[in-house]
Design an enzyme around this catalytic site. Sequence first.
Site: not given
Ligand code: ADP
Ligand code: ZN
Length: 611
Positions: A193, A195, A197-198, A416, A419, A492
């Site tokens: 995923g 950067p 995104t957790g 979208e 489509h 498209d």
């Molecule tokens: P990645 O590893 O995907 O780059 P991280 O896990 O290091 O992202 O996320 C960095 C910080 O952002 C986390 O420590 C958290 O505080 C916050 N964070 C990111 N995504 C989420 C999420 N889905 N829910 C809650 N906090 C999140």
């Molecule tokens: Zn399109």
Amino acid sequence: MEKKHKFSIWYVLLGIWAVLILNNLIYQSIGPEVIPYSEFLSRLRQDKIKEIAIGDQAITGVMLDKDNAEVKFKTIRVNPDLAKELEGHTLKFRGEVESTFLRNLISWLIPIFLFLGIWYFMMRRMGPGAGVMQFGQNRAKLHAEQDVPTRFEDVAGVDEAKGELQEIVSFLKEPERYTRVGGRMPKGVLLVGPPGTGKTLLSRAVAGEAGVPFFSISGSEFVELFVGVGAARVRELFSQAKEKAPCIIFIDELDALGKARGMSVVGGHDEREQTLQQLLVEMDGFDPRVGVIIMAATNRPEILDPALLRAGRFDRQVLVDKPDLNGRIDILKVHAKRITLAPDVDLKILAQRTPGLSGADLENILNEGALLAGRADRDQVTMADLEEAVDRIVGGLEKKNRVINQREKKTVAYHETGHAMVAAYTPLTDKVHKISIVPRGIAALGYTEQRPTEDRYLMSRSELVGKLDVLLGGRVAEKIIFGEVSTGASNDLQRATDLARAMLTQYGMGTTLGPVTYSRRNQPIFMPQDSSYLPPGQEYSEATAAGLDDELRRLLEEREDRVNQVLSEHRDQLEAVAQKLLDQEVLESREFYTMLGLDPDKAAGQAETEG
Ligand code: ADP
Ligand code: ZN
Ligand code: MG
């Protein structure tokens, strides 16, 4: 480790200093009294010297002090013609060769012992058979974490990923439940995923939920200067993990280590390959029933070595995507727990203002808001603080082209929907699986995902025409609503034109050109379509070329007319669906078909229309 070293060196120095001081004290208390040479001479003249020994540099002896008591003395020799002076005095005198041997020896030995001591000490620290391998061990040990405090509830907006990882947790908790019936857990789980995104957070949550040790290491840490260190580190990591099973090994930024071989520029190349090779060997070599699960995260899955993704390695991939509106609200809620919010704060409004932002960005907004409130010396973070934080962060990201503004969002929503609706109203097309206006990557601002219900190897003309219609749906919808098309539709159009041309020149599906193929391009089957791969020279006449262009234009115009008719006829639905999409950003299949008054179980194939 570093700290302890310094400490012990200081300790040794302190010891030496203490010995020197002590030595001095002892010497002074029991040694001879040191007197100046002049005093020695005057005492000599007064016959107060009883006996002396003359060395190269010093004279030692016994003299009489004020009370005529005998005391030892020492003086540094100045006058070389001393013997003359001594004559006529009543004293014993003799020559002496000063022995400096012992002192010299000691002054050599002390530093040598000191260095030996330090060296021995350092080797001891590294353990027996010290060498590069032991550094690897130390590093991996540093990362083994016992009670990870993170839980699934700390991660929001990625419910699908959480659902998939739930299974891993329950396996780690009670492996017998799965092994009893002969089940085999996946060895490797790859979190993929964008950067922030957790991904890292999720992997920690898995360890936390399962209550198992967590070995965490970053892919870049494996790639060291010395050849063989990385591979040794991988070996060490796995052998430690097996001892601690059940546990999780987490390799963050797997792409640093797992880049496809032969892709890197010169330097560090062999080393990385060796490390990667070792990782593959270790992953193949252990029995998943021991309860070690390898997790890894990457935001660039496309550059990973395919060998890593084979069955028995990272064969399970979990997508951790950017959050939709509800996801963003949930993430904001999670992080809002830590700060004091004023009653006027509405997290939903913040979430609506932040499409395309990741969890890390959202956390950043709350933090920035708190800082602003702190700067103004308020006890609570107000909505105004947070609005300003959004402005700052979104503004910063907009420059990097990651956020779309409201007007663009509206355009994308209608595009979208266009489509998707054409797909729904055209027979023989793939079923619409999902419509999204959450931006993905750089190019695609939204996408309509269609899924095939079966594998297809042949396509009829009507099916290809259906594809043309779906491709044109986006721009036609824009035309109907806004009276003009945006640049978002150009891809498209490109794809529609390519498809139409192929229909005419390769598949002989034209009406005026006859059953002739006008192109004998042999494209490599397993390579992406490459337009630079044109053979030199055209295989048809100018007249045919003109006819081809005519027919191409006619075909596309005809399709556009039909699409225009479909969408104009259902304009109210177009408005309604686009509005819904603007509200919630993602529309699932069932909801979409229901809005159109169609049967959601209507079947049909896989295509994705981006942009
Ligand atoms: P990645 O590893 O995907 O780059 P991280 O896990 O290091 O992202 O996320 C960095 C910080 O952002 C986390 O420590 C958290 O505080 C916050 N964070 C990111 N995504 C989420 C999420 N889905 N829910 C809650 N906090 C999140
Ligand atoms: Zn399109
Ligand atoms: Mg990370």
